[in-house]
Write a protein that holds these residues in place. Sequence first.
Motif, PDB file in Angstrom:
ATOM      1  N   GLY A 161      27.921  88.589  14.954  1.00 34.59           N
ATOM      2  CA  GLY A 161      26.856  89.188  15.870  1.00 34.59           C
ATOM      3  C   GLY A 161      25.606  88.322  16.269  1.00 34.59           C
ATOM      4  O   GLY A 161      25.185  87.423  15.636  1.00 34.59           O
ATOM      5  N   THR A 162      25.333  88.134  17.457  1.00 35.71           N
ATOM      6  CA  THR A 162      24.415  87.307  17.833  1.00 35.71           C
ATOM      7  C   THR A 162      23.231  87.780  18.733  1.00 35.71           C
ATOM      8  O   THR A 162      23.241  88.932  19.344  1.00 35.71           O
ATOM      9  N   VAL A 163      21.911  87.137  18.485  1.00 35.51           N
ATOM     10  CA  VAL A 163      20.660  87.795  19.101  1.00 35.51           C
ATOM     11  C   VAL A 163      20.062  86.878  20.006  1.00 35.51           C
ATOM     12  O   VAL A 163      20.025  85.610  19.791  1.00 35.51           O
ATOM     13  N   TYR A 164      19.483  87.363  21.061  1.00 41.90           N
ATOM     14  CA  TYR A 164      18.790  86.754  22.238  1.00 41.90           C
ATOM     15  C   TYR A 164      17.330  86.738  22.275  1.00 41.90           C
ATOM     16  O   TYR A 164      16.872  87.944  22.418  1.00 41.90           O
ATOM     17  N   THR A 165      16.459  85.750  21.961  1.00 37.33           N
ATOM     18  CA  THR A 165      15.079  85.833  22.169  1.00 37.33           C
ATOM     19  C   THR A 165      14.474  84.626  22.787  1.00 37.33           C
ATOM     20  O   THR A 165      15.381  83.855  23.058  1.00 37.33           O
ATOM     21  N   THR A 166      13.138  84.151  22.639  1.00 37.69           N
ATOM     22  CA  THR A 166      12.579  82.833  23.116  1.00 37.69           C
ATOM     23  C   THR A 166      11.858  82.201  22.096  1.00 37.69           C
ATOM     24  O   THR A 166      11.760  82.807  21.066  1.00 37.69           O
ATOM     25  N   ALA A 167      11.851  80.908  22.133  1.00 35.99           N
ATOM     26  CA  ALA A 167      10.810  80.313  21.393  1.00 35.99           C
ATOM     27  C   ALA A 167       9.350  80.884  21.224  1.00 35.99           C
ATOM     28  O   ALA A 167       8.683  80.630  20.147  1.00 35.99           O
ATOM     29  N   PHE A 168       8.850  81.696  22.050  1.00 34.79           N
ATOM     30  CA  PHE A 168       7.696  82.343  21.860  1.00 34.79           C
ATOM     31  C   PHE A 168       7.692  83.622  21.190  1.00 34.79           C
ATOM     32  O   PHE A 168       6.638  84.413  20.844  1.00 34.79           O
ATOM     33  N   ALA A 176      13.671  89.343  10.657  1.00 39.36           N
ATOM     34  CA  ALA A 176      14.615  90.646  10.684  1.00 39.36           C
ATOM     35  C   ALA A 176      15.820  90.389  11.068  1.00 39.36           C
ATOM     36  O   ALA A 176      16.791  91.231  10.147  1.00 39.36           O
ATOM     37  N   ALA A 177      16.216  89.669  11.687  1.00 37.41           N
ATOM     38  CA  ALA A 177      17.688  89.404  11.920  1.00 37.41           C
ATOM     39  C   ALA A 177      18.371  88.827  10.585  1.00 37.41           C
ATOM     40  O   ALA A 177      19.432  89.204  10.040  1.00 37.41           O
ATOM     41  N   ARG A 178      17.686  87.945   9.664  1.00 35.62           N
ATOM     42  CA  ARG A 178      18.251  87.369   8.701  1.00 35.62           C
ATOM     43  C   ARG A 178      18.109  88.683   7.756  1.00 35.62           C
ATOM     44  O   ARG A 178      19.193  88.590   6.879  1.00 35.62           O
ATOM     45  N   LEU A 179      17.223  89.412   7.429  1.00 38.60           N
ATOM     46  CA  LEU A 179      17.207  90.438   6.512  1.00 38.60           C
ATOM     47  C   LEU A 179      18.308  91.510   6.891  1.00 38.60           C
ATOM     48  O   LEU A 179      18.836  92.073   5.896  1.00 38.60           O
ATOM     49  N   HIS A 186      22.940  82.520  14.605  1.00 38.25           N
ATOM     50  CA  HIS A 186      23.234  83.346  15.701  1.00 38.25           C
ATOM     51  C   HIS A 186      22.088  84.046  16.373  1.00 38.25           C
ATOM     52  O   HIS A 186      22.305  84.797  17.000  1.00 38.25           O
ATOM     53  N   VAL A 187      20.802  83.468  16.063  1.00 35.90           N
ATOM     54  CA  VAL A 187      19.682  83.815  16.593  1.00 35.90           C
ATOM     55  C   VAL A 187      19.382  82.667  17.849  1.00 35.90           C
ATOM     56  O   VAL A 187      18.961  81.636  17.523  1.00 35.90           O
ATOM     57  N   ARG A 188      19.569  83.168  19.038  1.00 33.54           N
ATOM     58  CA  ARG A 188      19.350  82.204  20.286  1.00 33.54           C
ATOM     59  C   ARG A 188      18.143  82.327  20.757  1.00 33.54           C
ATOM     60  O   ARG A 188      17.687  83.182  20.947  1.00 33.54           O
ATOM     61  N   LEU A 189      17.452  80.976  21.091  1.00 37.32           N
ATOM     62  CA  LEU A 189      16.457  80.919  21.422  1.00 37.32           C
ATOM     63  C   LEU A 189      16.770  80.518  23.185  1.00 37.32           C
ATOM     64  O   LEU A 189      16.721  79.273  23.453  1.00 37.32           O
ATOM     65  N   VAL A 190      16.496  81.588  23.883  1.00 30.40           N
ATOM     66  CA  VAL A 190      16.695  81.342  25.371  1.00 30.40           C
ATOM     67  C   VAL A 190      15.712  80.655  26.059  1.00 30.40           C
ATOM     68  O   VAL A 190      14.540  80.748  25.926  1.00 30.40           O
ATOM     69  N   PRO A 191      16.070  79.586  26.991  1.00 34.51           N
ATOM     70  CA  PRO A 191      15.058  78.901  27.615  1.00 34.51           C
ATOM     71  C   PRO A 191      13.983  79.700  28.359  1.00 34.51           C
ATOM     72  O   PRO A 191      14.186  80.914  28.729  1.00 34.51           O
ATOM     73  N   ASP A 210      28.476  82.836  24.608  1.00 33.63           N
ATOM     74  CA  ASP A 210      28.793  83.271  23.332  1.00 33.63           C
ATOM     75  C   ASP A 210      29.833  84.042  23.213  1.00 33.63           C
ATOM     76  O   ASP A 210      30.919  84.078  22.534  1.00 33.63           O
ATOM     77  N   ARG A 211      29.869  84.923  24.371  1.00 34.01           N
ATOM     78  CA  ARG A 211      31.002  85.948  24.303  1.00 34.01           C
ATOM     79  C   ARG A 211      32.661  85.080  24.662  1.00 34.01           C
ATOM     80  O   ARG A 211      33.278  85.519  23.792  1.00 34.01           O
ATOM     81  N   ALA A 212      32.528  84.136  25.396  1.00 37.74           N
ATOM     82  CA  ALA A 212      33.739  83.552  25.569  1.00 37.74           C
ATOM     83  C   ALA A 212      34.000  82.695  24.354  1.00 37.74           C
ATOM     84  O   ALA A 212      35.172  82.488  24.110  1.00 37.74           O
ATOM     85  N   ALA A 213      33.093  82.240  23.435  1.00 44.86           N
ATOM     86  CA  ALA A 213      33.450  81.630  22.181  1.00 44.86           C
ATOM     87  C   ALA A 213      33.830  82.685  21.104  1.00 44.86           C
ATOM     88  O   ALA A 213      34.082  82.139  19.930  1.00 44.86           O
ATOM     89  N   GLY A 214      33.990  84.031  21.504  1.00 43.61           N
ATOM     90  CA  GLY A 214      34.334  84.847  20.663  1.00 43.61           C
ATOM     91  C   GLY A 214      33.408  85.479  19.635  1.00 43.61           C
ATOM     92  O   GLY A 214      33.698  86.284  18.583  1.00 43.61           O
ATOM     93  N   LEU A 215      31.985  85.225  19.937  1.00 43.05           N
ATOM     94  CA  LEU A 215      30.779  85.943  19.201  1.00 43.05           C
ATOM     95  C   LEU A 215      30.510  87.221  19.865  1.00 43.05           C
ATOM     96  O   LEU A 215      31.210  87.768  20.909  1.00 43.05           O
ATOM     97  N   ARG A 216      30.028  88.054  19.176  1.00 38.44           N
ATOM     98  CA  ARG A 216      29.384  89.358  19.703  1.00 38.44           C
ATOM     99  C   ARG A 216      27.984  89.428  19.893  1.00 38.44           C
ATOM    100  O   ARG A 216      27.335  89.965  19.083  1.00 38.44           O
ATOM    101  N   PRO A 217      27.570  89.098  21.390  1.00 40.88           N
ATOM    102  CA  PRO A 217      25.893  89.387  21.520  1.00 40.88           C
ATOM    103  C   PRO A 217      25.853  90.853  21.307  1.00 40.88           C
ATOM    104  O   PRO A 217      26.467  91.709  21.993  1.00 40.88           O
ATOM    105  N   PHE A 218      24.716  91.144  20.615  1.00 39.06           N
ATOM    106  CA  PHE A 218      24.614  92.650  20.582  1.00 39.06           C
ATOM    107  C   PHE A 218      23.100  93.179  20.608  1.00 39.06           C
ATOM    108  O   PHE A 218      22.804  94.329  20.685  1.00 39.06           O
ATOM    109  N   LEU A 219      22.279  92.085  20.708  1.00 38.98           N
ATOM    110  CA  LEU A 219      20.686  92.395  20.884  1.00 38.98           C
ATOM    111  C   LEU A 219      19.859  91.490  21.587  1.00 38.98           C
ATOM    112  O   LEU A 219      20.056  90.268  21.315  1.00 38.98           O
ATOM    113  N   LEU A 220      19.041  91.929  22.408  1.00 37.03           N
ATOM    114  CA  LEU A 220      18.038  91.103  23.418  1.00 37.03           C
ATOM    115  C   LEU A 220      16.885  91.482  22.997  1.00 37.03           C
ATOM    116  O   LEU A 220      16.630  92.791  23.214  1.00 37.03           O
TER     117      LEU A 220
END
Length: 468
Positions: A161-168, A176-179, A186-191, A210-220
Amino acid sequence: MTDMGRAVLDRIIERTEQLALRPASHPLPPEATSELVESFLAPPPARGGDLKALLERLDDAADCALESAGPGSLAYIPGSGLFSSALAEFYNRATNRYGGVAMAAPVLAALEESVIRWIAEDVCGLPAGSGGLLTSGGSMAAFSATVAARHDRLGEDLATGTVYTTAFAHHSVAKAARLAGIRAAHVRLVPHTPDLRMDAAAAAEAIRADRAAGLRPFLLVATAGTTDTGTVDPLPELADLARREDLWFHIDAAYGGFFRLTARGRERLAGFEHADSITLDPHKTLFMPFGTGALVVRDIEVLHAAHGGTGNYLQDVNDGGSVPDSAHLGPELTHEIRGLRAWLPLHLHGTDAFRESLDEKLDLAEHAHAVLSAIPELEVPAHPDLSTVIFRIRPADGTRAAADRADEASRRLLERINAHRRIVLSSTVVEGRHTLRVCIVSHRTHRDRIDEALEIIATETAGVASGE
Ligand SMILES: *Cc1c(COP(=O)(O)O)cnc(C)c1O
């Protein structure tokens, strides 16, 4: 009881009346603070003491603090603590009704539900079927939102499972993702774009890769009012992206959410209607006492599915009918009727009072931005979306050495400003540069204190620039 209550009330009223005159930060030297800390670490006595004497000790303890309830509180994201909310909480604690399951106090559960529905439907524009939970704060709301998203989109297989957010994003997003059992990697900091907002095209690209690499993006996770700069991510675009890619769309509006009560806020925070879940913090922008957060979700059943639980000892607990049991919507079982501290002020003052106060904060931020932008020694990198204004010492030229010198000067500037003890500002790092921020949230902060703050900033900037 009357004497005890009066003793407490008298003190609180006196302290509240004095708020504008009180220093904005710790008035004690460090040795005196350490002494007080030591004295309060002592265990309780076997025999009881005197209330008046204990209240005096408490006053000493409360004095030795950032004056977070006062008008000079402009650091971090201030929480000002409404008096009417404190009274509601006194009533709440003294009646001590059980807030875990609706059956224990069905009408008070409905009272709490009315606050949640108001936040979900009226403030955020979520449809019928939405609902939520009052939490102890934004971090707990982020946690439950992540657990709900994970449960709904990943089931029990969390490894990819992967999560997308920013450095801000606030650090509570990664926490929360870790807990929730998501790998830190798998917590991506999108530019972000130059205006400090999430770059939706870059987010789409990261999700595809990420999806192409076999991961499962689930949360933005978008932020509506970042802690650093009050910037709002492009919510409608990100909502579209989440829908296209089948991701859960969470908006962290812990700071910004209640600005939707204002006309300007509703414009700048358009897109809430499309979220799967939203964090809001009444202990920030509804001026409630600390310990009051909220999570609202599009589909209450999903939150319930992720958090429901029961035991044999609960077999006498019937379903509360039209009002959900808060214990099955989050991690806590036993807790107070959290809604009371919001319900009483909302009904006593009316929602217009909150809207007007938040409108005033937006005006004050515009004013601060205009005044600071006119000081030549300062760099004011962003126009405020909400009520946070950032500034720093302008470097002499474009070299790294000049930027380092400017950072050092900004550090000194913050110390000099806060040494006045009329206001407290805090600092952060924006685009690698040491940056000061003025965050205007308190219902007690008005034009007089902001003008005073701006004068202090102007004077101390001149001082730093001339090397005094
Ligand atoms: C304050 C804040 C949080 C964390 O909320 P707490 O109530 O402090 O737990 C999360 N996100 C944002 C944007 C915040 O401003």
